[in-house]
Write an enzyme that holds these catalytic residues in place. Structure first.
Site, mmCIF file in Angstrom:
data_model
loop_
_atom_site.group_PDB
_atom_site.id
_atom_site.type_symbol
_atom_site.label_atom_id
_atom_site.label_comp_id
_atom_site.label_asym_id
_atom_site.label_seq_id
_atom_site.Cartn_x
_atom_site.Cartn_y
_atom_site.Cartn_z
ATOM 1 N N HIS A 1 -3.829 -8.816 4.185
ATOM 2 C CA HIS A 1 -5.273 -8.866 4.395
ATOM 3 C C HIS A 1 -5.600 -9.693 5.634
ATOM 4 C CE1 HIS A 1 -6.196 -8.041 -0.131
ATOM 5 N NE2 HIS A 1 -5.930 -6.947 0.540
ATOM 6 N N LYS B 1 -1.718 -2.165 8.047
ATOM 7 C CA LYS B 1 -2.890 -1.674 8.780
ATOM 8 C C LYS B 1 -2.949 -2.327 10.158
ATOM 9 C CE LYS B 1 -6.119 -0.541 5.078
ATOM 10 N NZ LYS B 1 -7.415 -0.882 4.482
ATOM 11 N N ARG C 1 0.875 -1.174 0.000
ATOM 12 C CA ARG C 1 0.000 0.000 0.000
ATOM 13 C C ARG C 1 0.915 1.228 0.000
ATOM 14 N NH1 ARG C 1 -2.044 -3.416 4.268
ATOM 15 N NH2 ARG C 1 -4.136 -4.185 3.767
ATOM 16 N N HIS D 1 -2.445 1.881 -6.482
ATOM 17 C CA HIS D 1 -3.301 0.731 -6.167
ATOM 18 C C HIS D 1 -3.442 -0.197 -7.372
ATOM 19 C CE1 HIS D 1 -5.985 -1.501 -3.609
ATOM 20 N NE2 HIS D 1 -6.784 -1.649 -4.650
ATOM 21 N N TYR E 1 -9.321 -9.551 -5.834
ATOM 22 C CA TYR E 1 -8.281 -9.554 -6.852
ATOM 23 C C TYR E 1 -8.334 -10.766 -7.786
ATOM 24 C CZ TYR E 1 -6.271 -5.907 -3.964
ATOM 25 O OH TYR E 1 -6.078 -4.755 -3.247
ATOM 26 N N ARG F 1 -0.705 -2.598 -7.066
ATOM 27 C CA ARG F 1 -1.033 -3.582 -6.025
ATOM 28 C C ARG F 1 -1.997 -4.623 -6.591
ATOM 29 N NH1 ARG F 1 -1.291 -4.321 -0.328
ATOM 30 N NH2 ARG F 1 -3.358 -4.831 0.478
#
Length: 181
Positions: A153, A57, A33, A127, A162, A130
């Site tokens: 994730h 994250k 990211r 993105h 994806y 990614r």
């Protein structure tokens, strides 16, 4: 093909071009990211194992592989990085011309500019790199769980976004795996 063309858009005879190529190669090679990329430090890289330690994250740390082409681009950047260093730089990996940490908007802008002439896709952003990272891995047989881990994730359902796998690839998998195909 569009990713390969994008990577050719940088003038690597200049320190800025070397930096921008390293950023773009790393985004695609490791599926980071933008926020993860801009917070990287120089000691986050393990050159021997070709990995990068990323703080994702929720402050979750993960180790992500770095491809050989991206690692070479990073090493080129590290050789010219001292030209960008200022008292405010610290150990931040990617620096602006003034020696400040690169911002998300600066990264977005450089990637968008590189993609301008290489793709007709509506969205031109980090993105997309990614997304391409994940899609290319999955299309070439990577395990969805491994891709999910590399992307940081929390659940596989997030990674499934994806999986734009072609019907032909699904048919091929079916033919190979099902005894009565």
């Amino acid at each position: 093909d569009e990713v390969a063309l994008t990577m050719q858009q940088f003038d690597c005879s200049t320190p800025k071009g070397i930096r921008d190529k390293a950023i773009t190669e790393l985004l695609y090679s490791s599926g980071l990211r933008v926020s993860e990329l801009t917070s990287l430090t120089t000691n986050a890289f393990d050159e021997y194992n070709r990995t990068v330690r990323v703080l994702g994250k929720g402050k979750k740390e993960r180790i992500v592989p770095v491809g050989r082409v991206a690692m070479a681009a990073i090493q080129s950047w590290l050789s010219v990085r001292p030209q960008f260093v200022s008292p405010e730089s610290g150990s931040v990996m990617f620096l602006s011309a003034k020696g400040n940490p690169m911002t998300a908007s600066q990264v977005y802008s450089l990637v968008k500019n590189a993609m301008q002439t290489t793709t007709e896709a509506r969205q031109k952003s980090p993105h997309v790199l990614r997304h391409s990272f994940a899609t290319h891995l999955l299309d070439n047989g990577a395990d969805i769980y491994a891709v999910s881990q590399m992307l940081g994730h929390a659940s596989l359902s997030t990674t499934q976004v994806y999986t734009h796998v072609s019907i032909e690839r699904l048919k091929d998998s079916y033919k190979q795996a099902h005894p009565r195909s």
